[in-house]
Design a protein around this motif. Structure first.
Motif, PDB file in Angstrom:
ATOM      1  N   ALA A 107       0.834  -1.209   0.000  1.00 47.59           N
ATOM      2  CA  ALA A 107       0.000   0.000   0.000  1.00 47.59           C
ATOM      3  C   ALA A 107       0.865   1.255   0.000  1.00 47.59           C
ATOM      4  O   ALA A 107       0.528   2.264  -0.651  1.00 47.59           O
ATOM      5  CB  ALA A 107      -0.923  -0.004   1.217  1.00 47.59           C
ATOM      6  N   ALA A 108       1.998   1.215   0.720  1.00 45.55           N
ATOM      7  CA  ALA A 108       2.885   2.381   0.787  1.00 45.55           C
ATOM      8  C   ALA A 108       3.568   2.644  -0.557  1.00 45.55           C
ATOM      9  O   ALA A 108       3.892   3.791  -0.894  1.00 45.55           O
ATOM     10  CB  ALA A 108       3.930   2.170   1.881  1.00 45.55           C
ATOM     11  N   ILE A 109       3.783   1.587  -1.358  1.00 45.44           N
ATOM     12  CA  ILE A 109       4.473   1.722  -2.645  1.00 45.44           C
ATOM     13  C   ILE A 109       3.568   2.386  -3.685  1.00 45.44           C
ATOM     14  O   ILE A 109       4.043   3.128  -4.560  1.00 45.44           O
ATOM     15  CB  ILE A 109       4.939   0.334  -3.148  1.00 45.44           C
ATOM     16  N   ILE A 110       2.246   2.164  -3.584  1.00 47.97           N
ATOM     17  CA  ILE A 110       1.309   2.585  -4.632  1.00 47.97           C
ATOM     18  C   ILE A 110       1.451   4.061  -5.023  1.00 47.97           C
ATOM     19  O   ILE A 110       1.546   4.378  -6.217  1.00 47.97           O
ATOM     20  CB  ILE A 110      -0.144   2.270  -4.224  1.00 47.97           C
ATOM     21  N   PRO A 111       1.465   5.022  -4.074  1.00 49.87           N
ATOM     22  CA  PRO A 111       1.502   6.435  -4.492  1.00 49.87           C
ATOM     23  C   PRO A 111       2.871   6.927  -4.957  1.00 49.87           C
ATOM     24  O   PRO A 111       2.968   8.008  -5.550  1.00 49.87           O
ATOM     25  CB  PRO A 111       1.063   7.185  -3.229  1.00 49.87           C
ATOM     26  N   LEU A 112       3.934   6.162  -4.692  1.00 52.47           N
ATOM     27  CA  LEU A 112       5.281   6.648  -5.000  1.00 52.47           C
ATOM     28  C   LEU A 112       5.504   6.920  -6.490  1.00 52.47           C
ATOM     29  O   LEU A 112       6.037   7.983  -6.857  1.00 52.47           O
ATOM     30  CB  LEU A 112       6.329   5.668  -4.462  1.00 52.47           C
ATOM     31  N   PRO A 113       5.119   5.989  -7.395  1.00 52.38           N
ATOM     32  CA  PRO A 113       5.315   6.279  -8.828  1.00 52.38           C
ATOM     33  C   PRO A 113       4.533   7.510  -9.283  1.00 52.38           C
ATOM     34  O   PRO A 113       5.006   8.273 -10.131  1.00 52.38           O
ATOM     35  CB  PRO A 113       4.802   5.007  -9.524  1.00 52.38           C
ATOM     36  N   TYR A 114       3.345   7.704  -8.714  1.00 45.42           N
ATOM     37  CA  TYR A 114       2.532   8.868  -9.101  1.00 45.42           C
ATOM     38  C   TYR A 114       3.233  10.170  -8.711  1.00 45.42           C
ATOM     39  O   TYR A 114       3.304  11.112  -9.501  1.00 45.42           O
ATOM     40  CB  TYR A 114       1.161   8.782  -8.432  1.00 45.42           C
ATOM     41  N   LEU A 115       3.772  10.207  -7.492  1.00 47.64           N
ATOM     42  CA  LEU A 115       4.448  11.411  -7.015  1.00 47.64           C
ATOM     43  C   LEU A 115       5.713  11.688  -7.822  1.00 47.64           C
ATOM     44  O   LEU A 115       5.984  12.830  -8.222  1.00 47.64           O
ATOM     45  CB  LEU A 115       4.784  11.271  -5.527  1.00 47.64           C
ATOM     46  N   PHE A 116       6.494  10.623  -8.090  1.00 47.60           N
ATOM     47  CA  PHE A 116       7.721  10.816  -8.851  1.00 47.60           C
ATOM     48  C   PHE A 116       7.400  11.196 -10.294  1.00 47.60           C
ATOM     49  O   PHE A 116       8.084  12.037 -10.897  1.00 47.60           O
ATOM     50  CB  PHE A 116       8.571   9.541  -8.825  1.00 47.60           C
ATOM     51  N   GLY A 117       6.341  10.588 -10.862  1.00 45.69           N
ATOM     52  CA  GLY A 117       5.942  10.923 -12.225  1.00 45.69           C
ATOM     53  C   GLY A 117       5.522  12.375 -12.340  1.00 45.69           C
ATOM     54  O   GLY A 117       5.839  13.057 -13.328  1.00 45.69           O
ATOM     55  N   ASP A 176       8.163   9.802 -19.743  1.00 43.77           N
ATOM     56  CA  ASP A 176       8.558   8.904 -18.665  1.00 43.77           C
ATOM     57  C   ASP A 176       7.721   9.159 -17.410  1.00 43.77           C
ATOM     58  O   ASP A 176       7.347   8.234 -16.685  1.00 43.77           O
ATOM     59  CB  ASP A 176      10.051   9.096 -18.356  1.00 43.77           C
ATOM     60  N   GLY A 177       7.401  10.442 -17.165  1.00 43.23           N
ATOM     61  CA  GLY A 177       6.574  10.787 -16.021  1.00 43.23           C
ATOM     62  C   GLY A 177       5.159  10.251 -16.153  1.00 43.23           C
ATOM     63  O   GLY A 177       4.573   9.748 -15.188  1.00 43.23           O
ATOM     64  N   VAL A 178       4.594  10.350 -17.352  1.00 44.45           N
ATOM     65  CA  VAL A 178       3.251   9.801 -17.600  1.00 44.45           C
ATOM     66  C   VAL A 178       3.254   8.294 -17.383  1.00 44.45           C
ATOM     67  O   VAL A 178       2.304   7.735 -16.816  1.00 44.45           O
ATOM     68  CB  VAL A 178       2.793  10.150 -19.028  1.00 44.45           C
ATOM     69  N   GLN A 179       4.335   7.629 -17.814  1.00 43.16           N
ATOM     70  CA  GLN A 179       4.449   6.182 -17.627  1.00 43.16           C
ATOM     71  C   GLN A 179       4.469   5.829 -16.144  1.00 43.16           C
ATOM     72  O   GLN A 179       3.819   4.871 -15.705  1.00 43.16           O
ATOM     73  CB  GLN A 179       5.736   5.688 -18.309  1.00 43.16           C
ATOM     74  N   HIS A 180       5.179   6.610 -15.346  1.00 41.59           N
ATOM     75  CA  HIS A 180       5.233   6.354 -13.906  1.00 41.59           C
ATOM     76  C   HIS A 180       3.852   6.509 -13.271  1.00 41.59           C
ATOM     77  O   HIS A 180       3.444   5.685 -12.442  1.00 41.59           O
ATOM     78  CB  HIS A 180       6.217   7.329 -13.234  1.00 41.59           C
ATOM     79  N   LYS A 181       3.136   7.558 -13.653  1.00 39.80           N
ATOM     80  CA  LYS A 181       1.816   7.789 -13.071  1.00 39.80           C
ATOM     81  C   LYS A 181       0.853   6.662 -13.427  1.00 39.80           C
ATOM     82  O   LYS A 181      -0.019   6.304 -12.633  1.00 39.80           O
ATOM     83  CB  LYS A 181       1.263   9.138 -13.549  1.00 39.80           C
ATOM     84  N   ALA A 182       1.026   6.075 -14.607  1.00 39.85           N
ATOM     85  CA  ALA A 182       0.154   4.969 -15.022  1.00 39.85           C
ATOM     86  C   ALA A 182       0.424   3.694 -14.231  1.00 39.85           C
ATOM     87  O   ALA A 182      -0.447   2.825 -14.133  1.00 39.85           O
ATOM     88  CB  ALA A 182       0.325   4.704 -16.516  1.00 39.85           C
ATOM     89  N   ASP A 183       1.614   3.574 -13.654  1.00 37.35           N
ATOM     90  CA  ASP A 183       1.960   2.366 -12.891  1.00 37.35           C
ATOM     91  C   ASP A 183       1.106   2.198 -11.637  1.00 37.35           C
ATOM     92  O   ASP A 183       1.060   1.117 -11.049  1.00 37.35           O
ATOM     93  CB  ASP A 183       3.441   2.403 -12.488  1.00 37.35           C
ATOM     94  N   VAL A 184       0.446   3.265 -11.215  1.00 39.85           N
ATOM     95  CA  VAL A 184      -0.425   3.185 -10.037  1.00 39.85           C
ATOM     96  C   VAL A 184      -1.521   2.138 -10.260  1.00 39.85           C
ATOM     97  O   VAL A 184      -1.937   1.450  -9.331  1.00 39.85           O
ATOM     98  CB  VAL A 184      -1.046   4.566  -9.744  1.00 39.85           C
ATOM     99  N   LEU A 185      -1.972   1.980 -11.503  1.00 41.56           N
ATOM    100  CA  LEU A 185      -3.062   1.050 -11.793  1.00 41.56           C
ATOM    101  C   LEU A 185      -2.657  -0.399 -11.527  1.00 41.56           C
ATOM    102  O   LEU A 185      -3.398  -1.156 -10.878  1.00 41.56           O
ATOM    103  CB  LEU A 185      -3.499   1.219 -13.258  1.00 41.56           C
ATOM    104  N   THR A 186      -1.477  -0.799 -12.026  1.00 41.34           N
ATOM    105  CA  THR A 186      -1.058  -2.186 -11.816  1.00 41.34           C
ATOM    106  C   THR A 186      -0.721  -2.447 -10.349  1.00 41.34           C
ATOM    107  O   THR A 186      -1.020  -3.521  -9.814  1.00 41.34           O
ATOM    108  CB  THR A 186       0.160  -2.523 -12.695  1.00 41.34           C
TER     109      THR A 186
END
Length: 412
Positions: free
Chosen positions: A128-138, A156-166
């Motif tokens: 659960a703690a990992i989920i928001p990290l890609p969004y913030l970095f993206g 690359d930032g858009v790709q990171h934000k999309a990782d929240v879904l998986t």
């Protein structure tokens, strides 16, 4: 025929910033992969392992980003158009690795034995703690990308934000497992399909670049519109653009109303600069130009009223006449009267009116007052538009005089 050509130089201030954030992205993705693989080993979750492999795609993207930035700084006489396609070769190899990885995940999900997943509660909190990290970095990457004009960082930032879904899907699978609902393998297959989709997109994009496919229609039309906005441009005879790595190469064959070679060269440089400013991924612009064949000419003249009386004041004229003539057939092709939208301005109306008229691309602008040494005169001269002072009082007489003089405005 003359030609103008310019290529993008790496901004010495922006390049280190882009490269630094790209390195941050690589370290961030490596940390994510390590964390997900560790949690996968502790929990036995196939979905979590698939998500770790999915994050590996971002590691490869970060490596490609760094490679692209470094390659774009290199110059080689053997490769005058740059080494950008090395990045595309690497991306094609990566796409096949992704297909193989996705196949193995699906195979294990379908044929593997269903083993119960046992993990401690803190694993769920860690995921659960990992989920928001890609969004913030993206979000951080997109902000830097917009500031530096780097389309690669933005992508690359858009790709990171999309990782929240998986990552969210993995979290739901782990929660479902706590109530004995077998969602883990289903989640793994879904993530594998996402990997296949991303791999296919990488493969198609890489192959299009290697085969010198043209850029997409919206981008090409945007380039066309930027060229036609230049007042010196009469028409575009040919326009081509192709990809090389993440950059674009543009080639245009234009007809200009400027006969002087120096002015034509300056006009082509302004067009090139405008294209690279508006479309940051354009690396090189090559323009071939030739002067217009003057069988047809466009004229503009200030009017005091709709009846066709020529105005004595350029900027304050309520109307302007736009006339197009064919001097091979010696006839009037088109005549139009437009309202002056800037006549009531208190300051700078002359220059505003000149810019307004340049949008209609006249070859000659008539005026009963001299424009020499004034703002409008400079604006017209810069765009290669001739200005002429006339003593005639009506548009009808002006048109008749042009036909009689064969288009030579100096005789009026």
């Amino acid at each position: 025929m003359a030609s103008g050509q310019a290529s993008r130089e790496i901004d010495p201030v922006q390049a280190p910033s882009v490269l630094r954030v790209a390195l941050y992205s690589l370290l961030f993705n490596l940390a994510l992969v390590a964390a997900k693989l560790t949690l996968s080993a502790l929990s036995g979750s196939l979905a979590l392992r698939a998500d770790a492999i999915h994050s590996t795609v971002d590691v490869m993207a970060s490596l490609a980003l760094i490679l692209g930035v470094k390659i774009s700084e290199r110059k080689s006489e053997s490769f005058p158009l740059g080494l950008y396609k090395v990045e595309n070769l690497a991306s094609i190899a990566i796409s096949f690795l992704l297909f193989l990885t996705a196949y193995e995940i699906v195979l294990e999900a379908v044929r593997g034995e269903a083993m119960p997943i046992n993990y401690q509660g803190w694993v769920l909190y860690a995921v659960a703690a990992i989920i928001p990290l890609p969004y913030l970095f993206g979000s951080f990457q997109i902000k830097v990308g917009e500031r530096t004009g780097s389309p690669s960082l933005i992508a690359d930032g858009v790709q990171h934000k999309a990782d929240v879904l998986t990552s969210s899907l993995v979290f739901l699978a782990l929660i479902a497992q706590t109530v004995s609902f077998p969602l883990d393998r289903i989640a793994a297959v879904i993530i594998a399909l996402v990997i296949i989709k991303e791999g296919w997109g990488i493969l198609v994009a890489g192959m299009r670049v290697l085969l010198d496919a043209s850029v997409d229609v919206p981008t090409l039309e945007r380039i066309r519109a930027l060229i036609l906005e230049a007042p010196e441009v009469v028409s575009i005879k040919e326009l081509m653009a192709r990809n090389s790595g993440r950059y674009l190469f543009v080639q245009a064959n234009l007809t200009l109303r400027v006969a002087d070679l120096k002015r034509a060269h300056l006009a082509s440089e302004r067009i090139e600069s405008r294209i690279r400013k508006e479309i940051p991924q354009v690396d090189r612009v090559q323009i071939h130009y030739e002067p217009i064949v003057e069988s047809r000419r466009r004229y503009a003249a200030p009017l005091a009223d709709m009846r066709g009386t020529l105005s004595r004041h350029f900027g304050e004229s309520p109307y302007f006449a736009l006339v197009e003539m064919d001097f091979e057939e010696m006839k009037l092709l088109r005549q139009e009267i437009v309202a002056n939208p800037h006549k009531d301005l208190s300051k700078g109306k002359g220059l505003k009116v000149a810019q307004f008229l340049l949008g209609f691309k006249p070859d000659v602008v008539f005026s009963r007052e001299s424009l020499e040494g004034k703002g409008p005169g400079y604006a017209f001269a810069e765009a290669g538009v001739e200005t002429a002072q006339t003593d005639v009082e009506t548009l009808e007489v002006l048109v008749a005089g042009l036909l009689e003089a064969g288009g030579k405005s100096t005789n009026l």
